[in-house]
Scaffold this motif. Sequence first.
Motif, PDB file in Angstrom:
ATOM      1  N   GLN A  64     106.504 -39.986  43.762  1.00 37.79           N
ATOM      2  CA  GLN A  64     105.905 -40.703  42.634  1.00 37.79           C
ATOM      3  C   GLN A  64     106.310 -40.043  41.313  1.00 37.79           C
ATOM      4  O   GLN A  64     106.626 -40.711  40.343  1.00 37.79           O
ATOM      5  CB  GLN A  64     104.376 -40.725  42.762  1.00 37.79           C
ATOM      6  CG  GLN A  64     103.700 -41.535  41.668  1.00 37.79           C
ATOM      7  CD  GLN A  64     104.005 -43.008  41.774  1.00 37.79           C
ATOM      8  OE1 GLN A  64     103.552 -43.670  42.697  1.00 37.79           O
ATOM      9  NE2 GLN A  64     104.771 -43.541  40.823  1.00 37.79           N
ATOM     10  N   HIS A  65     106.318 -38.714  41.301  1.00 43.58           N
ATOM     11  CA  HIS A  65     106.684 -37.974  40.097  1.00 43.58           C
ATOM     12  C   HIS A  65     108.119 -38.262  39.659  1.00 43.58           C
ATOM     13  O   HIS A  65     108.367 -38.494  38.475  1.00 43.58           O
ATOM     14  CB  HIS A  65     106.485 -36.467  40.322  1.00 43.58           C
ATOM     15  CG  HIS A  65     107.145 -35.621  39.297  1.00 43.58           C
ATOM     16  ND1 HIS A  65     106.710 -35.555  37.995  1.00 43.58           N
ATOM     17  CD2 HIS A  65     108.230 -34.813  39.381  1.00 43.58           C
ATOM     18  CE1 HIS A  65     107.497 -34.735  37.310  1.00 43.58           C
ATOM     19  NE2 HIS A  65     108.426 -34.268  38.133  1.00 43.58           N
ATOM     20  N   THR A  67     109.865 -40.856  40.232  1.00 40.94           N
ATOM     21  CA  THR A  67     109.896 -42.237  39.750  1.00 40.94           C
ATOM     22  C   THR A  67     109.304 -42.314  38.346  1.00 40.94           C
ATOM     23  O   THR A  67     109.888 -42.915  37.443  1.00 40.94           O
ATOM     24  CB  THR A  67     109.140 -43.163  40.720  1.00 40.94           C
ATOM     25  OG1 THR A  67     109.739 -43.078  42.016  1.00 40.94           O
ATOM     26  CG2 THR A  67     109.165 -44.600  40.249  1.00 40.94           C
ATOM     27  N   ASP A  68     108.143 -41.709  38.154  1.00 45.52           N
ATOM     28  CA  ASP A  68     107.520 -41.695  36.824  1.00 45.52           C
ATOM     29  C   ASP A  68     108.450 -41.064  35.797  1.00 45.52           C
ATOM     30  O   ASP A  68     108.616 -41.573  34.681  1.00 45.52           O
ATOM     31  CB  ASP A  68     106.203 -40.912  36.845  1.00 45.52           C
ATOM     32  CG  ASP A  68     105.085 -41.591  37.603  1.00 45.52           C
ATOM     33  OD1 ASP A  68     105.220 -42.789  37.962  1.00 45.52           O
ATOM     34  OD2 ASP A  68     104.061 -40.924  37.854  1.00 45.52           O
ATOM     35  N   ASN A  69     109.062 -39.954  36.171  1.00 45.57           N
ATOM     36  CA  ASN A  69     109.956 -39.253  35.258  1.00 45.57           C
ATOM     37  C   ASN A  69     111.163 -40.124  34.882  1.00 45.57           C
ATOM     38  O   ASN A  69     111.565 -40.151  33.726  1.00 45.57           O
ATOM     39  CB  ASN A  69     110.422 -37.933  35.882  1.00 45.57           C
ATOM     40  CG  ASN A  69     111.223 -37.123  34.900  1.00 45.57           C
ATOM     41  OD1 ASN A  69     110.687 -36.516  33.990  1.00 45.57           O
ATOM     42  ND2 ASN A  69     112.546 -37.121  35.085  1.00 45.57           N
ATOM     43  N   ARG A  71     111.253 -43.345  34.717  1.00 54.24           N
ATOM     44  CA  ARG A  71     110.772 -44.362  33.775  1.00 54.24           C
ATOM     45  C   ARG A  71     110.703 -43.784  32.357  1.00 54.24           C
ATOM     46  O   ARG A  71     111.116 -44.425  31.389  1.00 54.24           O
ATOM     47  CB  ARG A  71     109.388 -44.859  34.168  1.00 54.24           C
ATOM     48  CG  ARG A  71     109.350 -45.743  35.383  1.00 54.24           C
ATOM     49  CD  ARG A  71     107.928 -46.267  35.631  1.00 54.24           C
ATOM     50  NE  ARG A  71     107.743 -46.776  36.957  1.00 54.24           N
ATOM     51  CZ  ARG A  71     108.188 -47.949  37.395  1.00 54.24           C
ATOM     52  NH1 ARG A  71     108.865 -48.738  36.591  1.00 54.24           N
ATOM     53  NH2 ARG A  71     107.957 -48.339  38.637  1.00 54.24           N
ATOM     54  N   ILE A  72     110.179 -42.581  32.250  1.00 59.23           N
ATOM     55  CA  ILE A  72     110.025 -41.945  30.935  1.00 59.23           C
ATOM     56  C   ILE A  72     111.383 -41.608  30.330  1.00 59.23           C
ATOM     57  O   ILE A  72     111.631 -41.867  29.149  1.00 59.23           O
ATOM     58  CB  ILE A  72     109.110 -40.713  31.042  1.00 59.23           C
ATOM     59  CG1 ILE A  72     107.680 -41.161  31.370  1.00 59.23           C
ATOM     60  CG2 ILE A  72     109.149 -39.873  29.771  1.00 59.23           C
ATOM     61  CD1 ILE A  72     106.761 -40.058  31.839  1.00 59.23           C
ATOM     62  N   TYR A  91     105.325 -35.214  27.937  1.00 63.37           N
ATOM     63  CA  TYR A  91     104.267 -35.784  28.762  1.00 63.37           C
ATOM     64  C   TYR A  91     103.773 -34.707  29.712  1.00 63.37           C
ATOM     65  O   TYR A  91     104.473 -33.754  30.020  1.00 63.37           O
ATOM     66  CB  TYR A  91     104.736 -37.035  29.502  1.00 63.37           C
ATOM     67  CG  TYR A  91     105.664 -36.794  30.679  1.00 63.37           C
ATOM     68  CD1 TYR A  91     105.167 -36.741  31.976  1.00 63.37           C
ATOM     69  CD2 TYR A  91     107.029 -36.643  30.511  1.00 63.37           C
ATOM     70  CE1 TYR A  91     106.004 -36.539  33.059  1.00 63.37           C
ATOM     71  CE2 TYR A  91     107.882 -36.453  31.577  1.00 63.37           C
ATOM     72  CZ  TYR A  91     107.357 -36.399  32.855  1.00 63.37           C
ATOM     73  OH  TYR A  91     108.194 -36.198  33.933  1.00 63.37           O
ATOM     74  N   GLU A  93     103.009 -33.853  33.214  1.00 67.87           N
ATOM     75  CA  GLU A  93     103.251 -34.309  34.582  1.00 67.87           C
ATOM     76  C   GLU A  93     102.042 -34.125  35.478  1.00 67.87           C
ATOM     77  O   GLU A  93     101.809 -34.910  36.403  1.00 67.87           O
ATOM     78  CB  GLU A  93     104.473 -33.610  35.178  1.00 67.87           C
ATOM     79  CG  GLU A  93     104.326 -32.117  35.308  1.00 67.87           C
ATOM     80  CD  GLU A  93     105.595 -31.425  35.739  1.00 67.87           C
ATOM     81  OE1 GLU A  93     105.478 -30.381  36.399  1.00 67.87           O
ATOM     82  OE2 GLU A  93     106.699 -31.900  35.424  1.00 67.87           O
ATOM     83  N   LEU A  96      99.713 -37.128  34.927  1.00 68.06           N
ATOM     84  CA  LEU A  96     100.254 -38.306  35.591  1.00 68.06           C
ATOM     85  C   LEU A  96     100.081 -38.207  37.100  1.00 68.06           C
ATOM     86  O   LEU A  96      99.651 -39.166  37.746  1.00 68.06           O
ATOM     87  CB  LEU A  96     101.735 -38.495  35.239  1.00 68.06           C
ATOM     88  CG  LEU A  96     102.022 -39.371  34.022  1.00 68.06           C
ATOM     89  CD1 LEU A  96     101.480 -38.772  32.749  1.00 68.06           C
ATOM     90  CD2 LEU A  96     103.504 -39.634  33.903  1.00 68.06           C
ATOM     91  N   THR A 100      97.450 -41.120  40.190  1.00 67.78           N
ATOM     92  CA  THR A 100      98.242 -42.103  40.927  1.00 67.78           C
ATOM     93  C   THR A 100      97.507 -42.445  42.223  1.00 67.78           C
ATOM     94  O   THR A 100      96.483 -41.839  42.552  1.00 67.78           O
ATOM     95  CB  THR A 100      99.635 -41.556  41.303  1.00 67.78           C
ATOM     96  OG1 THR A 100      99.491 -40.567  42.335  1.00 67.78           O
ATOM     97  CG2 THR A 100     100.365 -40.979  40.119  1.00 67.78           C
ATOM     98  N   GLU A 113     110.129 -48.491  45.587  1.00 66.24           N
ATOM     99  CA  GLU A 113     109.894 -48.553  44.135  1.00 66.24           C
ATOM    100  C   GLU A 113     110.951 -47.762  43.383  1.00 66.24           C
ATOM    101  O   GLU A 113     111.492 -48.221  42.371  1.00 66.24           O
ATOM    102  CB  GLU A 113     108.507 -48.019  43.792  1.00 66.24           C
ATOM    103  CG  GLU A 113     108.233 -48.025  42.301  1.00 66.24           C
ATOM    104  CD  GLU A 113     106.927 -47.364  41.893  1.00 66.24           C
ATOM    105  OE1 GLU A 113     106.663 -47.343  40.671  1.00 66.24           O
ATOM    106  OE2 GLU A 113     106.194 -46.857  42.758  1.00 66.24           O
TER     107      GLU A 113
END
Length: 172
Positions: A64-65, A67-69, A71-72, A91, A93, A96, A100, A113
């Motif tokens: 998940q991390h 993926t989030d990273n 996006r950012i 941000y 981490e 975030l 989740t 994803e």
Amino acid sequence: MKRSEIVPMPPFFDRYINLVEDIDLFEGFVEHTPEHVFAETEKLVALGDRVYAEGKWTVKDILQHVTDNERIMSYRALRFSRNDKTQLPGYDEAILAANTVAAQRTVSDLMEEFSELRRSTITLFKNMDKTMLTRIGNANQTEISPLALGFVILGHPLHHMNVIRDRYFPLL
């Protein structure tokens, strides 16, 4: 454009950028797909919720991390490529990750994803020319170009997969 064409090389982010060989960014997108980087799916699933030390993330949290990273970093690249000079914040981490539902998801779902996001990331970068890729913006008080952010996007998952191999796979 190649990794060696990143000027200036941004401090902190260089730890991820330098994990990628000196190849063209789009060759990197072909070689370092989420499916390739996290190819040892059976082991990732077998780890379940195991962690190597108290307070560390599970493999699902790591997926998940990354993926989030991505996006950012893509958002930052978009802004800078379009010549937006607004200084962008960093941000947290940990915040975030703490907010989740990764624990309720499967490795397969998280990988799906991540792979879908990567296709979008590639489309974003395909539509940047050399001028756009080399514009400099400021994120988290660090000057960085979209080109450098592209290599961060490639190197960051490599970093985390190295951690998984070194610290998590021995738990199996």
